[in-house]
Design a protein around this motif. Structure first.
Motif, mmCIF file in Angstrom:
data_model
loop_
_atom_site.group_PDB
_atom_site.id
_atom_site.type_symbol
_atom_site.label_atom_id
_atom_site.label_comp_id
_atom_site.label_asym_id
_atom_site.label_seq_id
_atom_site.Cartn_x
_atom_site.Cartn_y
_atom_site.Cartn_z
ATOM 1 N N LEU A 94 0.655 -1.122 0.090
ATOM 2 C CA LEU A 94 0.030 -0.106 -0.013
ATOM 3 C C LEU A 94 0.909 1.095 0.071
ATOM 4 N N ASN A 95 0.184 2.365 -0.013
ATOM 5 C CA ASN A 95 0.939 3.707 -0.218
ATOM 6 C C ASN A 95 1.412 3.976 1.282
ATOM 7 N N GLY A 96 0.665 3.751 2.108
ATOM 8 C CA GLY A 96 1.232 4.201 3.454
ATOM 9 C C GLY A 96 0.851 3.374 4.608
ATOM 10 N N TYR A 97 1.525 3.145 5.791
ATOM 11 C CA TYR A 97 1.404 2.584 6.983
ATOM 12 C C TYR A 97 1.523 3.429 8.192
ATOM 13 N N PHE A 98 0.462 4.105 8.906
ATOM 14 C CA PHE A 98 0.531 4.929 9.787
ATOM 15 C C PHE A 98 0.404 4.227 11.094
ATOM 16 N N PHE A 99 0.780 5.041 12.299
ATOM 17 C CA PHE A 99 0.698 4.506 13.459
ATOM 18 C C PHE A 99 0.112 5.668 14.593
ATOM 19 N N ASN A 100 -0.518 4.987 15.595
ATOM 20 C CA ASN A 100 -1.058 6.105 16.688
ATOM 21 C C ASN A 100 0.281 6.749 17.202
ATOM 22 N N GLY A 101 -0.286 8.052 17.529
ATOM 23 C CA GLY A 101 0.734 8.861 18.212
ATOM 24 C C GLY A 101 1.611 9.627 17.346
ATOM 25 N N MET A 102 1.277 9.702 15.871
ATOM 26 C CA MET A 102 2.122 10.611 15.071
ATOM 27 C C MET A 102 2.038 12.193 15.407
ATOM 28 N N GLU A 103 2.966 12.825 15.681
ATOM 29 C CA GLU A 103 2.948 14.263 15.503
ATOM 30 C C GLU A 103 2.652 14.803 14.143
ATOM 31 N N LYS A 104 1.919 16.125 14.314
ATOM 32 C CA LYS A 104 1.182 16.662 13.037
ATOM 33 C C LYS A 104 2.064 16.778 12.040
ATOM 34 N N GLU A 105 3.622 17.231 12.575
ATOM 35 C CA GLU A 105 4.233 17.495 11.245
ATOM 36 C C GLU A 105 4.646 16.075 10.739
#
Length: 210
Positions: A94-105
């Motif tokens: 997939l194009n992306g794999y995000f994780f909780n706690g990511m800062e807005k930057e």
């Protein structure tokens, strides 16, 4: 650019949606719950980028399959490191794999990277995903000649093991500044943005075995 977020309704979701709208005033953001699954399907031709929270009660595999066939950008968002679907989702490229706690930057960087056609994997997920990938693809290949110097190969191998710059410097008896120079050279030669994608490239090409 129209971006949809599938996430359970909550104050956190509302805050996140507002944050995204503030970060990207030129993008259109929408949020959906799993109950709006059918409506989302009907609107898929009008969406460019889909972000799916893995904690939602939704058949995300079917959704991903449908959107991939329509050449839409897709990212999944994990809240825990022990999610059993992560490796199977990683295989879908997939194009992306995000994780909780990511800062807005970091979230802004991730979305911008994906919009530009690049791949993003959050650093917390990298070692888990890479270890599973390596176990399945455990046979190493002969490394290409003339791509990296011996020292660059050494640094890249330590990157695949999750070493930080300071750890690499101590292991190889070189300065941290020199390590940064090697890492920059590796990223440039592989034409990738960060060390995460350098590791992904190295393991996909089976240059190392973890």
């Amino acid at each position: 650019m129209k971006i949809a977020l599938i996430k359970k309704p909550s104050l956190l979701r509302d805050l996140l949606l507002n944050e995204l709208k503030n970060l990207f005033s030129n993008y259109e953001f929408k949020a959906y719950s799993s109950k709006e699954f059918n409506r989302l399907f009907q609107e898929q031709e009008h969406l460019d980028f889909l972000i799916i929270d893995l904690d939602t009660d939704i058949d995300f595999y079917s959704l991903i399959d449908s959107y991939k066939k329509s050449n839409k950008k897709i990212a999944v968002w994990a809240s825990t490191l022990d999610n059993t679907d992560l490796f199977d989702l990683f295989k879908l490229d997939l194009n992306g794999y995000f994780f909780n706690g990511m800062e807005k930057e970091e979230l802004a960087f991730a979305i911008q990277s994906i919009v530009k056609g690049k791949r993003y994997v959050h650093h917390e997920l990298t070692r888990i995903l890479m270890n599973d990938y390596a176990r399945v693809h455990h046979h190493s290949k002969e490394r290409p000649v003339g791509v990296f110097s011996k020292r660059e190969w050494d640094v890249l191998e330590l990157l695949t093991k999750g070493y930080k710059n300071q750890d690499i410097a101590e292991f190889l008896f070189i300065t941290e500044k020199t390590v940064k120079q090697y890492v920059s050279s590796i990223l440039r030669k592989l034409e990738v943005e960060d060390r995460t994608n350098a590791v992904i490239t190295a393991l996909k090409n089976k240059w190392f075995v973890l």
